[in-house]
Enzyme design. Structure first.
Site, short mmCIF file in Angstrom:
data_model
loop_
_atom_site.label_atom_id
_atom_site.label_comp_id
_atom_site.label_asym_id
_atom_site.label_seq_id
_atom_site.Cartn_x
_atom_site.Cartn_y
_atom_site.Cartn_z
N ILE A 100 -11.64 7.84 -7.64
CA ILE A 100 -12.54 7.87 -6.49
C ILE A 100 -12.60 9.36 -6.15
CG2 ILE A 100 -13.04 7.08 -4.15
CD1 ILE A 100 -12.74 4.81 -6.29
N PRO A 101 -13.64 10.06 -6.59
CA PRO A 101 -13.60 11.53 -6.66
C PRO A 101 -13.76 12.27 -5.34
CG PRO A 101 -15.72 10.73 -7.38
CD PRO A 101 -14.88 9.51 -7.10
N CYS A 102 -12.76 12.15 -4.47
CA CYS A 102 -12.81 12.85 -3.19
C CYS A 102 -12.77 14.37 -3.40
CB CYS A 102 -11.71 12.37 -2.26
SG CYS A 102 -10.06 12.48 -2.93
N HIS A 103 -12.33 14.81 -4.57
CA HIS A 103 -12.33 16.25 -4.86
C HIS A 103 -13.75 16.81 -4.97
CE1 HIS A 103 -12.47 14.41 -8.89
NE2 HIS A 103 -13.10 15.50 -9.27
#
Length: 169
Positions: A125-128
Protein backbone atom coordinates in the site's frame (compact mmCIF):
# COMPACT_ATOMS: atom_id res chain seq x y z
CA UNK A 1 -7.68 -18.10 17.64
CA UNK A 2 -5.76 -17.52 14.41
CA UNK A 3 -2.05 -18.18 14.65
CA UNK A 4 0.18 -15.27 13.64
CA UNK A 5 3.41 -15.95 11.75
CA UNK A 6 6.43 -13.72 11.13
CA UNK A 7 9.01 -13.68 8.38
CA UNK A 8 11.81 -11.16 7.85
CA UNK A 9 13.00 -9.86 4.50
CA UNK A 10 16.41 -8.19 4.35
CA UNK A 11 15.94 -5.27 1.95
CA UNK A 12 18.58 -2.79 0.76
CA UNK A 13 17.10 -0.27 3.22
CA UNK A 14 16.68 -2.46 6.28
CA UNK A 15 14.93 -5.51 7.59
CA UNK A 16 11.22 -5.71 6.80
CA UNK A 17 9.04 -7.78 9.11
CA UNK A 18 6.17 -9.58 7.37
CA UNK A 19 3.33 -10.68 9.67
CA UNK A 20 0.34 -12.73 8.67
CA UNK A 21 -1.81 -15.82 8.93
CA UNK A 22 -2.37 -18.72 6.54
CA UNK A 23 -5.01 -16.57 4.80
CA UNK A 24 -3.37 -13.14 4.41
CA UNK A 25 -0.52 -10.78 5.20
CA UNK A 26 -1.60 -8.22 7.81
CA UNK A 27 1.58 -6.19 8.31
CA UNK A 28 4.75 -5.28 6.38
CA UNK A 29 6.83 -2.85 8.40
CA UNK A 30 10.48 -1.90 8.71
CA UNK A 31 12.00 -3.56 11.75
CA UNK A 32 14.17 -1.97 14.40
CA UNK A 33 16.40 -5.05 14.17
CA UNK A 34 19.57 -4.81 12.09
CA UNK A 35 19.43 -8.43 10.99
CA UNK A 36 16.84 -11.05 10.15
CA UNK A 37 15.31 -12.78 13.16
CA UNK A 38 12.46 -14.71 11.52
CA UNK A 39 13.55 -17.03 8.74
CA UNK A 40 11.61 -19.06 6.20
CA UNK A 41 10.57 -22.31 7.94
CA UNK A 42 8.62 -25.38 6.78
CA UNK A 43 5.62 -24.11 8.78
CA UNK A 44 5.77 -20.60 7.26
CA UNK A 45 2.42 -19.97 5.54
CA UNK A 46 2.70 -19.90 1.73
CA UNK A 47 1.13 -16.42 1.69
CA UNK A 48 4.07 -15.03 3.69
CA UNK A 49 6.57 -16.78 1.42
CA UNK A 50 4.77 -15.30 -1.61
CA UNK A 51 4.94 -11.82 -0.04
CA UNK A 52 8.66 -12.35 0.65
CA UNK A 53 9.29 -13.37 -2.97
CA UNK A 54 7.27 -10.45 -4.35
CA UNK A 55 9.15 -7.97 -2.14
CA UNK A 56 12.38 -9.46 -3.46
CA UNK A 57 11.15 -8.99 -7.04
CA UNK A 58 10.15 -5.39 -6.19
CA UNK A 59 13.58 -4.54 -4.83
CA UNK A 60 15.20 -6.09 -7.92
CA UNK A 61 12.99 -3.88 -10.11
CA UNK A 62 11.01 -6.79 -11.56
CA UNK A 63 7.65 -6.18 -9.83
CA UNK A 64 5.48 -3.06 -9.87
CA UNK A 65 2.29 -4.48 -8.31
CA UNK A 66 1.61 -7.06 -5.62
CA UNK A 67 -0.76 -10.00 -5.94
CA UNK A 68 -0.51 -11.94 -2.67
CA UNK A 69 -3.51 -11.84 -0.30
CA UNK A 70 -3.37 -9.10 2.30
CA UNK A 71 -5.85 -7.71 4.77
CA UNK A 72 -6.41 -4.13 5.90
CA UNK A 73 -7.00 -3.63 9.59
CA UNK A 74 -8.52 -0.20 10.17
CA UNK A 75 -11.59 2.00 10.08
CA UNK A 76 -13.77 2.31 6.97
CA UNK A 77 -12.24 5.74 6.31
CA UNK A 78 -8.69 4.38 6.59
CA UNK A 79 -9.53 1.52 4.24
CA UNK A 80 -10.94 4.01 1.72
CA UNK A 81 -7.71 6.01 1.87
CA UNK A 82 -5.57 2.87 1.51
CA UNK A 83 -7.64 1.76 -1.49
CA UNK A 84 -6.89 5.17 -3.06
CA UNK A 85 -3.16 4.80 -2.35
CA UNK A 86 -3.07 1.58 -4.37
CA UNK A 87 -4.20 3.59 -7.41
CA UNK A 88 -1.02 5.71 -7.41
CA UNK A 89 1.09 4.01 -10.07
CA UNK A 90 4.59 2.72 -9.55
CA UNK A 91 7.15 5.59 -9.59
CA UNK A 92 4.44 8.28 -9.49
CA UNK A 93 3.37 10.48 -6.59
CA UNK A 94 0.17 12.05 -5.36
CA UNK A 95 -0.49 14.58 -2.63
CA UNK A 96 -2.59 14.22 0.50
CA UNK A 97 -4.99 16.66 -1.16
CA UNK A 98 -5.14 14.50 -4.31
CA UNK A 99 -6.13 11.53 -2.15
CA UNK A 100 -8.75 13.56 -0.25
CA UNK A 101 -10.28 14.76 -3.52
CA UNK A 102 -10.22 11.24 -5.00
CA UNK A 103 -12.22 9.84 -2.07
CA UNK A 104 -14.79 12.65 -2.35
CA UNK A 105 -13.76 14.52 0.80
CA UNK A 106 -11.47 17.34 -0.28
CA UNK A 107 -11.37 18.88 3.21
CA UNK A 108 -10.07 15.67 4.80
CA UNK A 109 -6.40 16.34 4.02
CA UNK A 110 -5.25 15.93 7.64
CA UNK A 111 -7.39 12.81 8.11
CA UNK A 112 -5.84 11.37 4.94
CA UNK A 113 -2.40 12.08 6.39
CA UNK A 114 -3.38 10.35 9.62
CA UNK A 115 -4.73 7.30 7.78
CA UNK A 116 -1.59 7.21 5.65
CA UNK A 117 0.51 7.11 8.82
CA UNK A 118 -1.44 4.11 10.13
CA UNK A 119 -0.82 1.98 7.04
CA UNK A 120 0.69 -1.33 8.16
CA UNK A 121 1.33 -2.65 4.66
CA UNK A 122 4.39 -0.63 3.65
CA UNK A 123 5.42 -0.65 -0.01
CA UNK A 124 2.40 -2.78 -1.00
CA UNK A 125 0.00 0.00 0.00
CA UNK A 126 2.37 2.67 -1.34
CA UNK A 127 2.18 5.42 1.27
CA UNK A 128 5.74 6.32 0.24
CA UNK A 129 4.23 7.75 -2.96
CA UNK A 130 2.26 10.42 -1.08
CA UNK A 131 3.91 13.84 -0.87
CA UNK A 132 2.94 17.31 0.27
CA UNK A 133 1.00 19.63 -2.08
CA UNK A 134 4.21 21.66 -2.41
CA UNK A 135 5.98 18.62 -3.90
CA UNK A 136 8.13 18.02 -0.81
CA UNK A 137 8.52 14.71 0.96
CA UNK A 138 6.58 14.59 4.20
CA UNK A 139 6.22 12.02 6.99
CA UNK A 140 6.98 8.36 6.52
CA UNK A 141 6.95 5.87 9.39
CA UNK A 142 10.04 4.17 7.95
CA UNK A 143 11.91 7.48 7.81
CA UNK A 144 12.05 10.10 5.08
CA UNK A 145 15.35 8.70 3.81
CA UNK A 146 13.58 5.41 3.05
CA UNK A 147 10.71 7.22 1.34
CA UNK A 148 13.19 9.07 -0.87
CA UNK A 149 15.09 5.83 -1.58
CA UNK A 150 11.89 3.98 -2.57
CA UNK A 151 10.79 6.76 -4.95
CA UNK A 152 14.25 6.95 -6.55
CA UNK A 153 14.34 3.15 -6.81
CA UNK A 154 11.01 3.05 -8.64
CA UNK A 155 11.93 5.95 -10.92
CA UNK A 156 15.21 4.32 -11.88
CA UNK A 157 13.37 1.21 -13.11
CA UNK A 158 10.74 3.25 -14.96
CA UNK A 159 13.55 4.96 -16.88
CA UNK A 160 15.34 1.66 -17.44
CA UNK A 161 12.21 -0.01 -18.85
CA UNK A 162 11.06 3.18 -20.59
CA UNK A 163 7.57 2.94 -19.10
CA UNK A 164 5.29 5.90 -19.68
CA UNK A 165 1.90 6.13 -18.06
CA UNK A 166 -0.80 8.62 -17.35
CA UNK A 167 -3.19 8.09 -14.51
CA UNK A 168 -5.83 9.68 -12.38
CA UNK A 169 -6.61 8.86 -8.79
Amino acid sequence: MTKIHKLDYESPIGVIEIIGTYEAVISILFSEENKKMNFLQPETPPVLAKCYNQLDEYFKGNRHEFTFPYQFEGTDFQKTVWDALIKIPYAETGSYKDIAVSIGNEKAIRAVGSANGKNKLSIVIPCHRVIGSNGKLTGYAGGLWRKEWLLQHERSFIKEHNINRDYEL
